[in-house]
Design a protein around this motif. Structure first.
Motif, PDB file in Angstrom:
ATOM      1  N   LEU A 122       5.652  -5.578  11.100  1.00 39.98           N
ATOM      2  CA  LEU A 122       4.895  -6.743  10.623  1.00 39.98           C
ATOM      3  C   LEU A 122       4.559  -6.680   9.130  1.00 39.98           C
ATOM      4  N   MET A 123       4.389  -5.480   8.593  1.00 41.25           N
ATOM      5  CA  MET A 123       4.007  -5.331   7.192  1.00 41.25           C
ATOM      6  C   MET A 123       5.244  -5.106   6.323  1.00 41.25           C
ATOM      7  N   ASP A 124       5.116  -5.410   5.038  1.00 38.14           N
ATOM      8  CA  ASP A 124       6.212  -5.193   4.096  1.00 38.14           C
ATOM      9  C   ASP A 124       6.301  -3.731   3.677  1.00 38.14           C
ATOM     10  N   GLU A 125       5.177  -3.045   3.721  1.00 38.30           N
ATOM     11  CA  GLU A 125       5.153  -1.644   3.305  1.00 38.30           C
ATOM     12  C   GLU A 125       4.078  -0.918   4.095  1.00 38.30           C
ATOM     13  N   VAL A 126       4.402   0.283   4.558  1.00 40.02           N
ATOM     14  CA  VAL A 126       3.449   1.141   5.257  1.00 40.02           C
ATOM     15  C   VAL A 126       3.657   2.551   4.719  1.00 40.02           C
ATOM     16  N   ASN A 127       2.601   3.156   4.182  1.00 37.98           N
ATOM     17  CA  ASN A 127       2.697   4.495   3.594  1.00 37.98           C
ATOM     18  C   ASN A 127       1.563   5.373   4.099  1.00 37.98           C
ATOM     19  N   TYR A 128       1.861   6.667   4.199  1.00 34.81           N
ATOM     20  CA  TYR A 128       0.850   7.648   4.585  1.00 34.81           C
ATOM     21  C   TYR A 128       0.821   8.747   3.533  1.00 34.81           C
ATOM     22  N   ALA A 129      -0.375   9.230   3.238  1.00 35.50           N
ATOM     23  CA  ALA A 129      -0.543  10.393   2.364  1.00 35.50           C
ATOM     24  C   ALA A 129      -1.722  11.205   2.885  1.00 35.50           C
ATOM     25  N   TYR A 130      -1.647  12.514   2.688  1.00 36.03           N
ATOM     26  CA  TYR A 130      -2.779  13.388   2.971  1.00 36.03           C
ATOM     27  C   TYR A 130      -3.185  13.990   1.639  1.00 36.03           C
ATOM     28  N   GLN A 131      -4.352  13.572   1.135  1.00 32.07           N
ATOM     29  CA  GLN A 131      -4.806  13.998  -0.184  1.00 32.07           C
ATOM     30  C   GLN A 131      -6.274  14.389  -0.134  1.00 32.07           C
ATOM     31  N   ASP A 132      -6.586  15.507  -0.745  1.00 26.89           N
ATOM     32  CA  ASP A 132      -7.973  15.962  -0.854  1.00 26.89           C
ATOM     33  C   ASP A 132      -8.681  15.989   0.497  1.00 26.89           C
ATOM     34  N   GLY A 133      -7.968  16.424   1.538  1.00 26.26           N
ATOM     35  CA  GLY A 133      -8.566  16.525   2.861  1.00 26.26           C
ATOM     36  C   GLY A 133      -8.745  15.195   3.564  1.00 26.26           C
ATOM     37  N   ARG A 134      -8.016  14.176   3.118  1.00 28.76           N
ATOM     38  CA  ARG A 134      -8.173  12.840   3.714  1.00 28.76           C
ATOM     39  C   ARG A 134      -6.814  12.262   4.120  1.00 28.76           C
ATOM     40  N   ASN A 135      -6.804  11.616   5.280  1.00 31.13           N
ATOM     41  CA  ASN A 135      -5.666  10.813   5.709  1.00 31.13           C
ATOM     42  C   ASN A 135      -5.787   9.450   5.040  1.00 31.13           C
ATOM     43  N   ILE A 136      -4.708   8.979   4.437  1.00 36.24           N
ATOM     44  CA  ILE A 136      -4.722   7.665   3.789  1.00 36.24           C
ATOM     45  C   ILE A 136      -3.508   6.885   4.288  1.00 36.24           C
ATOM     46  N   LEU A 137      -3.754   5.877   5.090  1.00 38.02           N
ATOM     47  CA  LEU A 137      -2.689   5.006   5.583  1.00 38.02           C
ATOM     48  C   LEU A 137      -2.839   3.666   4.878  1.00 38.02           C
ATOM     49  N   THR A 138      -1.806   3.251   4.177  1.00 32.99           N
ATOM     50  CA  THR A 138      -1.839   2.018   3.384  1.00 32.99           C
ATOM     51  C   THR A 138      -0.790   1.054   3.891  1.00 32.99           C
ATOM     52  N   ILE A 139      -1.202  -0.206   4.061  1.00 34.75           N
ATOM     53  CA  ILE A 139      -0.279  -1.251   4.471  1.00 34.75           C
ATOM     54  C   ILE A 139      -0.335  -2.384   3.450  1.00 34.75           C
ATOM     55  N   ARG A 140       0.797  -3.073   3.274  1.00 35.63           N
ATOM     56  CA  ARG A 140       0.853  -4.178   2.315  1.00 35.63           C
ATOM     57  C   ARG A 140       1.635  -5.337   2.913  1.00 35.63           C
ATOM     58  N   LYS A 141       1.147  -6.536   2.643  1.00 35.12           N
ATOM     59  CA  LYS A 141       1.824  -7.771   3.038  1.00 35.12           C
ATOM     60  C   LYS A 141       1.865  -8.671   1.816  1.00 35.12           C
ATOM     61  N   THR A 142       3.060  -9.202   1.510  1.00 33.38           N
ATOM     62  CA  THR A 142       3.243 -10.071   0.349  1.00 33.38           C
ATOM     63  C   THR A 142       3.969 -11.337   0.777  1.00 33.38           C
ATOM     64  N   ILE A 143       3.502 -12.452   0.239  1.00 32.41           N
ATOM     65  CA  ILE A 143       4.157 -13.739   0.428  1.00 32.41           C
ATOM     66  C   ILE A 143       4.558 -14.222  -0.949  1.00 32.41           C
ATOM     67  N   ALA A 144       5.850 -14.461  -1.156  1.00 32.83           N
ATOM     68  CA  ALA A 144       6.336 -14.923  -2.456  1.00 32.83           C
ATOM     69  C   ALA A 144       5.764 -16.308  -2.776  1.00 32.83           C
ATOM     70  N   ALA A 145       5.835 -16.699  -4.023  1.00 31.38           N
ATOM     71  CA  ALA A 145       5.257 -17.966  -4.483  1.00 31.38           C
ATOM     72  C   ALA A 145       5.772 -19.150  -3.683  1.00 31.38           C
ATOM     73  N   ASN A 146       7.006 -19.083  -3.197  1.00 36.01           N
ATOM     74  CA  ASN A 146       7.558 -20.211  -2.433  1.00 36.01           C
ATOM     75  C   ASN A 146       7.233 -20.121  -0.947  1.00 36.01           C
ATOM     76  N   GLY A 147       6.382 -19.156  -0.584  1.00 36.23           N
ATOM     77  CA  GLY A 147       5.960 -19.020   0.802  1.00 36.23           C
ATOM     78  C   GLY A 147       6.844 -18.096   1.611  1.00 36.23           C
ATOM     79  N   GLU A 148       7.899 -17.577   1.020  1.00 36.15           N
ATOM     80  CA  GLU A 148       8.804 -16.674   1.712  1.00 36.15           C
ATOM     81  C   GLU A 148       8.255 -15.259   1.669  1.00 36.15           C
ATOM     82  N   LYS A 149       8.531 -14.503   2.724  1.00 39.60           N
ATOM     83  CA  LYS A 149       8.172 -13.084   2.744  1.00 39.60           C
ATOM     84  C   LYS A 149       9.006 -12.364   1.719  1.00 39.60           C
ATOM     85  N   SER A 150       8.364 -11.483   0.942  1.00 40.42           N
ATOM     86  CA  SER A 150       9.113 -10.756  -0.081  1.00 40.42           C
ATOM     87  C   SER A 150       9.832  -9.565   0.514  1.00 40.42           C
TER      88      SER A 150
END
Length: 142
Positions: free
Chosen positions: A114-142
């Motif tokens: 469902l997302m355009d980008e999903v990333n995981y990192a373990y930094q400084d004793g922390r789990n960091i899960l990042t998700i991104r969703k982008t819609i281009a200017a014309n309404g299309e998914k990038s």
């Protein structure tokens, strides 16, 4: 960027959803993307609440950042629980009946689809899960 720090407890899910969906709605995302963000946020938050600190409870920080051109939202879910990379598991086997699917992994698979980008990192004793969703200017998914 907005930030919410909250106990990672399933009972707090509605607060996290209000935070995420309210932010995305202010940016201008429509109902379809809001639904996708809801599904992904619920999956990620419930997993952290269920497993990151088990059997205890800890905190989760959710950050939300975005832009209007192109329309995009980036969410990060940060906890100090047990290190765990949900992206390290292989995707479920294709063409397998749902009833035969192995327990676990389906939610992150759906999130990755469902997302355009999903990333995981373990930094400084922390789990960091990042998700991104982008819609281009014309309404299309990038």
């Amino acid at each position: 960027m907005k930030r919410l720090e909250i106990p990672a407890e399933k009972a707090r899910l509605s607060e996290v959803l209000d935070f995420v969906l309210g932010f995305a709605e202010e940016l201008g995302f429509g109902k379809a993307v809001l639904f996708q963000l809801k599904v992904c946020t619920e999956e990620i938050f419930v997993n952290v609440a269920s497993y990151a600190y088990a059997p205890d409870t800890g905190m989760i920080t959710v950050t939300a950042d975005g832009s209007a051109d192109p329309l995009s939202v980036t969410l990060s879910f940060i906890d100090s629980g047990t290190p765990f990379d949900p992206l390290s598991k292989p995707d479920p086997a294709k063409f397998r009946p749902f009833s035969q699917a192995k327990k676990g992994g389906l939610g992150i698979f759906i999130t990755k689809k469902l997302m355009d980008e999903v990333n995981y990192a373990y930094q400084d004793g922390r789990n960091i899960l990042t998700i991104r969703k982008t819609i281009a200017a014309n309404g299309e998914k990038s």
